[in-house]
Design a protein around this motif. Structure first.
Motif, PDB file in Angstrom:
ATOM      1  N   TYR A  59       1.471  14.067  -0.609  1.00  0.00           N
ATOM      2  CA  TYR A  59       1.767  12.650  -0.441  1.00  0.00           C
ATOM      3  C   TYR A  59       1.069  11.832  -1.516  1.00  0.00           C
ATOM      4  N   LYS A  60       1.621  10.639  -1.750  1.00  0.00           N
ATOM      5  CA  LYS A  60       1.067   9.716  -2.736  1.00  0.00           C
ATOM      6  C   LYS A  60       0.500   8.506  -2.000  1.00  0.00           C
ATOM      7  N   SER A  61      -0.817   8.427  -1.975  1.00  0.00           N
ATOM      8  CA  SER A  61      -1.489   7.378  -1.208  1.00  0.00           C
ATOM      9  C   SER A  61      -1.076   5.982  -1.648  1.00  0.00           C
ATOM     10  N   ASP A 111       1.266   3.504   9.369  1.00  0.00           N
ATOM     11  CA  ASP A 111       0.831   4.756   8.783  1.00  0.00           C
ATOM     12  C   ASP A 111       2.007   5.723   8.790  1.00  0.00           C
ATOM     13  N   VAL A 112       1.757   6.979   8.454  1.00  0.00           N
ATOM     14  CA  VAL A 112       2.838   7.966   8.374  1.00  0.00           C
ATOM     15  C   VAL A 112       2.397   9.263   9.045  1.00  0.00           C
ATOM     16  N   VAL A 113       3.210   9.755   9.978  1.00  0.00           N
ATOM     17  CA  VAL A 113       2.994  11.067  10.566  1.00  0.00           C
ATOM     18  C   VAL A 113       4.172  11.949  10.186  1.00  0.00           C
ATOM     19  N   PHE A 146      -1.130  10.610   7.741  1.00  0.00           N
ATOM     20  CA  PHE A 146      -1.608   9.963   6.526  1.00  0.00           C
ATOM     21  C   PHE A 146      -1.774   8.463   6.788  1.00  0.00           C
ATOM     22  N   TRP A 147      -2.946   7.937   6.440  1.00  0.00           N
ATOM     23  CA  TRP A 147      -3.197   6.521   6.750  1.00  0.00           C
ATOM     24  C   TRP A 147      -3.999   5.830   5.645  1.00  0.00           C
ATOM     25  N   PRO A 148      -3.511   5.831   4.426  1.00  0.00           N
ATOM     26  CA  PRO A 148      -4.257   5.208   3.328  1.00  0.00           C
ATOM     27  C   PRO A 148      -4.462   3.712   3.488  1.00  0.00           C
ATOM     28  N   ALA A 149      -3.589   3.046   4.242  1.00  0.00           N
ATOM     29  CA  ALA A 149      -3.717   1.598   4.399  1.00  0.00           C
ATOM     30  C   ALA A 149      -4.786   1.209   5.411  1.00  0.00           C
ATOM     31  N   SER A 150      -5.103   2.119   6.340  1.00  0.00           N
ATOM     32  CA  SER A 150      -5.966   1.740   7.459  1.00  0.00           C
ATOM     33  C   SER A 150      -7.314   2.436   7.483  1.00  0.00           C
TER      34      SER A 150
END
Length: 265
Positions: A165-167, A177-179, A196-200
């Motif tokens: 994934y690309k943060s 976020d993304v699961v 994946f939760w780069p924003a939080s």
């Protein structure tokens, strides 16, 4: 000021597995900035702060290193583990969180701690966000969404395990976020996921209890069964025992204490 703090590996039956959470039980709330600074200093997925109210309900708040989080399952499991450890006579604990409402956590005879959460079933998305498609190295078969995250659904378990994934792109999906998830070919588990939760909070979360309030009803419908075992396939991995019960989702797991000490702030 010194504060007692514990660190617990949640959704794990041995150290260095599952997801770490710090737990701090307070007599009264600290300044919000101080709680955020403590969480940033801990640099764990979450630090949970608890205050016991007069009606014996624990008000709970969760902070990632970046911001306050609306809903966190693994830090709730860690918090309940510490409270049960400090009072062995307890068999259940009542919690309150603004985004979740009132909920209860139970100590079961088999050693599991069971959390009773509201169902957060995702709905299908017809238009796929470009940031999501470009941010994942393998295109999903379907995409769903609930109040917390996008659900990228795959046919093959290998896709979930191998996906990159690309943060910087997934961060643009905030506040979501993304699961990524698929059914499991391993007989021990019904489905697998990664989060994946780069924003939080960071890049990939080791184990995410809250998202299973959405994954459980999704896979219950797909697999036609209400009791499921889930594997979150991060580097640390974590096992979650899930049950769909009408409009509630029961999520159970084990926990192991790693640290007990004091912090000076």
């Amino acid at each position: 000021m010194k504060l007692k703090m514990s660190i617990v590996d949640a959704f794990a039956d041995k150290l260095f597995k599952g997801n770490q959470a710090a737990v701090i039980v307070l007599e009264r709330w600290l300044d919000e900035k101080l709680m955020q600074d403590i969480a940033a200093e801990n640099n764990l997925s979450e630090t949970a702060f608890l205050v016991k109210e007069k009606n014996d309900i624990f008000n709970i708040r969760w902070f990632s290193p970046l911001c306050e989080i609306d809903f966190c399952g693994h830090a709730t499991l860690a918090s309940a583990f510490i409270l049960f450890k400090e009072n062995e006579a307890l068999t259940s604990i009542k919690f309150y969180a603004k985004a979740v409402g009132n909920f209860e956590v139970y100590k079961k005879d088999d050693g599991l701690i069971q959390m009773n959460f509201p169902k957060r079933e995702p709905v299908k998305v017809q238009e796929f966000p470009n940031e999501l498609l470009e941010g994942l190295s393998i295109k999903p078969k379907e995409i769903y969404k609930n109040v917390q995250a996008y659900f990228a659904v795959y046919e093959k378990e290998e896709d979930v395990l191998n996906i990159e994934y690309k943060s910087e792109l997934l961060k643009k999906l905030a506040p979501y976020d993304v699961v990524v998830t698929s059914a499991s070919k391993n007989r021990e588990y019904d489905f697998v996921s990664r989060y994946f939760w780069p924003a939080s909070g960071g890049k990939e979360d080791p184990v995410t209890g809250s998202i299973h309030a959405g994954l459980t009803p999704f896979w219950a419908n797909k697999l036609n069964k209400n009791i499921l075992v889930a594997l979150q396939a991060s580097k640390r991995t974590g096992v979650l025992f899930c049950e769909l019960k009408e409009d509630r989702v029961l999520i159970s797991g084990k926990a192991v204490q790693y640290l007990e000490g004091n912090i000076s702030v």
